[in-house]
Design a protein around this motif. Structure first.
Motif, PDB file in Angstrom:
ATOM      1  N   PRO A 119      12.099  12.848  53.766  1.00  0.00           N
ATOM      2  CA  PRO A 119      12.922  11.688  54.112  1.00  0.00           C
ATOM      3  C   PRO A 119      12.171  10.361  53.987  1.00  0.00           C
ATOM      4  O   PRO A 119      10.948  10.294  54.155  1.00  0.00           O
ATOM      5  N   VAL A 120      12.926   9.303  53.715  1.00  0.00           N
ATOM      6  CA  VAL A 120      12.419   7.936  53.662  1.00  0.00           C
ATOM      7  C   VAL A 120      13.060   7.168  54.804  1.00  0.00           C
ATOM      8  O   VAL A 120      14.294   7.153  54.933  1.00  0.00           O
ATOM      9  N   GLU A 121      12.245   6.545  55.624  1.00  0.00           N
ATOM     10  CA  GLU A 121      12.801   5.807  56.764  1.00  0.00           C
ATOM     11  C   GLU A 121      13.546   4.572  56.283  1.00  0.00           C
ATOM     12  O   GLU A 121      13.111   3.876  55.351  1.00  0.00           O
ATOM     13  N   VAL A 122      14.653   4.294  56.942  1.00  0.00           N
ATOM     14  CA  VAL A 122      15.495   3.149  56.588  1.00  0.00           C
ATOM     15  C   VAL A 122      15.028   1.926  57.376  1.00  0.00           C
ATOM     16  O   VAL A 122      14.849   2.005  58.593  1.00  0.00           O
ATOM     17  N   PRO A 123      14.816   0.790  56.708  1.00  0.00           N
ATOM     18  CA  PRO A 123      14.404  -0.418  57.430  1.00  0.00           C
ATOM     19  C   PRO A 123      15.387  -0.774  58.540  1.00  0.00           C
ATOM     20  O   PRO A 123      16.598  -0.542  58.417  1.00  0.00           O
ATOM     21  N   GLY A 124      14.873  -1.350  59.596  1.00  0.00           N
ATOM     22  CA  GLY A 124      15.683  -1.593  60.786  1.00  0.00           C
ATOM     23  C   GLY A 124      16.886  -2.484  60.587  1.00  0.00           C
ATOM     24  O   GLY A 124      17.894  -2.342  61.286  1.00  0.00           O
ATOM     25  N   GLY A 125      16.813  -3.415  59.630  1.00  0.00           N
ATOM     26  CA  GLY A 125      17.921  -4.340  59.446  1.00  0.00           C
ATOM     27  C   GLY A 125      18.967  -3.889  58.443  1.00  0.00           C
ATOM     28  O   GLY A 125      19.924  -4.630  58.168  1.00  0.00           O
ATOM     29  N   LEU A 126      18.815  -2.675  57.905  1.00  0.00           N
ATOM     30  CA  LEU A 126      19.714  -2.201  56.845  1.00  0.00           C
ATOM     31  C   LEU A 126      20.639  -1.129  57.388  1.00  0.00           C
ATOM     32  O   LEU A 126      20.189  -0.141  57.979  1.00  0.00           O
ATOM     33  N   ASP A 127      21.939  -1.303  57.191  1.00  0.00           N
ATOM     34  CA  ASP A 127      22.905  -0.303  57.632  1.00  0.00           C
ATOM     35  C   ASP A 127      22.678   1.003  56.881  1.00  0.00           C
ATOM     36  O   ASP A 127      22.336   1.015  55.695  1.00  0.00           O
ATOM     37  N   LEU A 128      22.911   2.105  57.577  1.00  0.00           N
ATOM     38  CA  LEU A 128      22.606   3.418  57.016  1.00  0.00           C
ATOM     39  C   LEU A 128      23.460   3.726  55.789  1.00  0.00           C
ATOM     40  O   LEU A 128      22.985   4.340  54.826  1.00  0.00           O
ATOM     41  N   ASP A 129      24.716   3.320  55.795  1.00  0.00           N
ATOM     42  CA  ASP A 129      25.562   3.600  54.630  1.00  0.00           C
ATOM     43  C   ASP A 129      25.063   2.880  53.390  1.00  0.00           C
ATOM     44  O   ASP A 129      25.073   3.424  52.275  1.00  0.00           O
ATOM     45  N   LEU A 130      24.570   1.648  53.561  1.00  0.00           N
ATOM     46  CA  LEU A 130      24.029   0.907  52.425  1.00  0.00           C
ATOM     47  C   LEU A 130      22.755   1.563  51.902  1.00  0.00           C
ATOM     48  O   LEU A 130      22.504   1.595  50.688  1.00  0.00           O
ATOM     49  N   ALA A 131      21.957   2.095  52.825  1.00  0.00           N
ATOM     50  CA  ALA A 131      20.737   2.788  52.404  1.00  0.00           C
ATOM     51  C   ALA A 131      21.061   4.031  51.593  1.00  0.00           C
ATOM     52  O   ALA A 131      20.413   4.313  50.578  1.00  0.00           O
ATOM     53  N   VAL A 132      22.064   4.787  52.025  1.00  0.00           N
ATOM     54  CA  VAL A 132      22.460   5.987  51.276  1.00  0.00           C
ATOM     55  C   VAL A 132      22.970   5.605  49.888  1.00  0.00           C
ATOM     56  O   VAL A 132      22.715   6.301  48.905  1.00  0.00           O
ATOM     57  N   ALA A 133      23.673   4.494  49.809  1.00  0.00           N
ATOM     58  CA  ALA A 133      24.186   4.035  48.515  1.00  0.00           C
ATOM     59  C   ALA A 133      23.057   3.741  47.533  1.00  0.00           C
ATOM     60  O   ALA A 133      23.259   3.793  46.316  1.00  0.00           O
ATOM     61  N   LEU A 134      21.867   3.447  48.044  1.00  0.00           N
ATOM     62  CA  LEU A 134      20.734   3.118  47.186  1.00  0.00           C
ATOM     63  C   LEU A 134      19.792   4.286  46.957  1.00  0.00           C
ATOM     64  O   LEU A 134      18.830   4.163  46.193  1.00  0.00           O
ATOM     65  N   LEU A 135      20.030   5.407  47.608  1.00  0.00           N
ATOM     66  CA  LEU A 135      19.097   6.520  47.513  1.00  0.00           C
ATOM     67  C   LEU A 135      18.895   6.969  46.064  1.00  0.00           C
ATOM     68  O   LEU A 135      17.773   7.004  45.564  1.00  0.00           O
ATOM     69  N   ALA A 136      19.962   7.328  45.384  1.00  0.00           N
ATOM     70  CA  ALA A 136      19.861   7.764  43.994  1.00  0.00           C
ATOM     71  C   ALA A 136      19.979   6.591  43.029  1.00  0.00           C
ATOM     72  O   ALA A 136      19.188   6.448  42.094  1.00  0.00           O
ATOM     73  N   ASP A 137      20.970   5.722  43.257  1.00  0.00           N
ATOM     74  CA  ASP A 137      21.242   4.658  42.300  1.00  0.00           C
ATOM     75  C   ASP A 137      20.175   3.574  42.329  1.00  0.00           C
ATOM     76  O   ASP A 137      19.776   3.047  41.287  1.00  0.00           O
ATOM     77  N   GLY A 138      19.699   3.221  43.523  1.00  0.00           N
ATOM     78  CA  GLY A 138      18.633   2.237  43.617  1.00  0.00           C
ATOM     79  C   GLY A 138      17.343   2.754  43.011  1.00  0.00           C
ATOM     80  O   GLY A 138      16.600   2.006  42.357  1.00  0.00           O
ATOM     81  N   ARG A 139      17.070   4.034  43.228  1.00  0.00           N
ATOM     82  CA  ARG A 139      15.880   4.653  42.635  1.00  0.00           C
ATOM     83  C   ARG A 139      15.958   4.623  41.116  1.00  0.00           C
ATOM     84  O   ARG A 139      15.004   4.225  40.435  1.00  0.00           O
ATOM     85  N   THR A 140      17.105   5.032  40.555  1.00  0.00           N
ATOM     86  CA  THR A 140      17.256   5.065  39.105  1.00  0.00           C
ATOM     87  C   THR A 140      17.186   3.674  38.502  1.00  0.00           C
ATOM     88  O   THR A 140      16.485   3.452  37.501  1.00  0.00           O
ATOM     89  N   ALA A 141      17.895   2.725  39.101  1.00  0.00           N
ATOM     90  CA  ALA A 141      17.899   1.369  38.560  1.00  0.00           C
ATOM     91  C   ALA A 141      16.513   0.740  38.641  1.00  0.00           C
ATOM     92  O   ALA A 141      16.071   0.057  37.700  1.00  0.00           O
TER      93      ALA A 141
END
Length: 318
Positions: A107-129
């Motif tokens: 697991p990768v910890e999510v920064p405190g100011g970032l909503d969890l749903d937004l973090a999940v949205a970036l898990l695969a797509d943010g990594r690839t981009a």
């Protein structure tokens, strides 16, 4: 716990909700109480045909990315991980469920100011981009064409390319998707469903220096013709159903580098996720969540993605 099962390959209807045993944290593992599940286009292809980077045996629980809170730990795991908000890849399966067990280092910890749903949205797509932009080595003033620019990866690519100083041309299908791409920072937008779309690109910027090809097929092949001498073309998706066929001789004649992004180490991939999360936490990157479905409606989520009507990221909510 509730989960979604795949017993056979086929249409979206083969995704069937049901029960599954609660996972237990073994030595060196943690259990994540899942709040959001990442759904990718690759998963829809795997469900349909069994083709993909992972090939678990059936029956199986599909899904390769989740976000939630660590609710249990196994032997040898730091107790400080309990209660942490995290996102995690799952090595190919198990994600369409209310709980998952993974190695504690995954697991990768999510920064405190970032909503969890937004973090999940970036898990695969943010990594690839992030990986694509890194491999492209973008420099200020370059002209970049992003295909499928309103999709999960494409919407992030538009923003990252813009931040790198590029002039971004976004190609997508339909007015709503083009409006989204423009809102994310694309200077020019073209509808690649229209036969003269490449002419519109040339009118706007001449040729391009870099293509990020998320469509493949005829669209990808047409995009290659826009790449000027010494340019680069990176293929990362095949929304059309096939990769773009680029003649090797044609690429060599113009000195165009063509290919998929090179494989990364697990540490580098983790770094790309952390980079995307940090940018979003700082307000420098806006994940787009276009649609959400309850876990039991995973079949509807897959059908929506297949319809090509979705924008941004699709999430399941247990």
């Amino acid at each position: 716990m509730r989960a979604v099962w795949l017993h056979e390959f086929g249409g979206p209807e083969v995704l069937v909700p049901g029960e599954a045993p609660d996972p237990v944290a073994g030595p060196g593992q943690v259990v994540i109480e899942v709040a959001f599940v990442n759904v990718t286009f690759v998963e829809t292809q795997f469900r349909a045909s069994g083709q993909g980077p992972f090939r678990p045996e059936l029956p199986m629980i599909p899904g390769n990315g989740v976000g939630g809170v660590i609710s249990a730990i196994g032997d040898g795991v730091d107790p400080g991980l309990l209660g942490k908000r995290v996102v995690s890849s799952l090595r190919g399966s198990g994600g369409y469920a209310e709980r998952v067990a993974v190695d504690a280092g995954q697991p990768v910890e999510v920064p405190g100011g970032l909503d969890l749903d937004l973090a999940v949205a970036l898990l695969a797509d943010g990594r690839t981009a992030s990986m694509l932009v890194d491999r492209a080595g973008l420099t200020g003033g370059e002209r970049v064409l992003v295909e499928a620019a309103a999709g999960g990866v494409g919407s992030v690519l538009v923003q990252l390319a813009k931040a790198a100083g590029a002039t971004v041309v976004a190609a997508a299908g339909g007015a709503h998707k083009l409006e989204l791409a423009a809102d994310l920072g694309a200077e020019h937008v073209v509808d690649y469903r229209k036969p003269d779309w490449t002419d519109r690109v040339r009118e706007a910027v001449g040729g391009v220096d870099v293509v990020f090809d998320g469509v493949g097929g005829e669209i990808g092949a047409a995009a290659f013709e826009l790449v000027e001498r010494g340019g680069r073309m990176f293929s990362y998706g095949l929304a059309s159903g096939s990769w773009a066929e680029i003649p090797e001789a044609a690429a060599e004649a113009r000195g165009v580098t063509v290919g998929a992004p090179a494989a990364s180490t697990p540490e580098e991939l983790r770094g790309f996720v952390q980079s995307a999360l940090a940018k979003a936490d700082a307000g420098a990157l806006r994940p787009v969540i276009g649609q959400r479905f309850s876990l039991d409606k995973a079949a509807d989520a897959h059908a929506a993605i297949a319809s090509r009507g979705t924008v941004g990221k699709t999430l399941l909510v247990p």
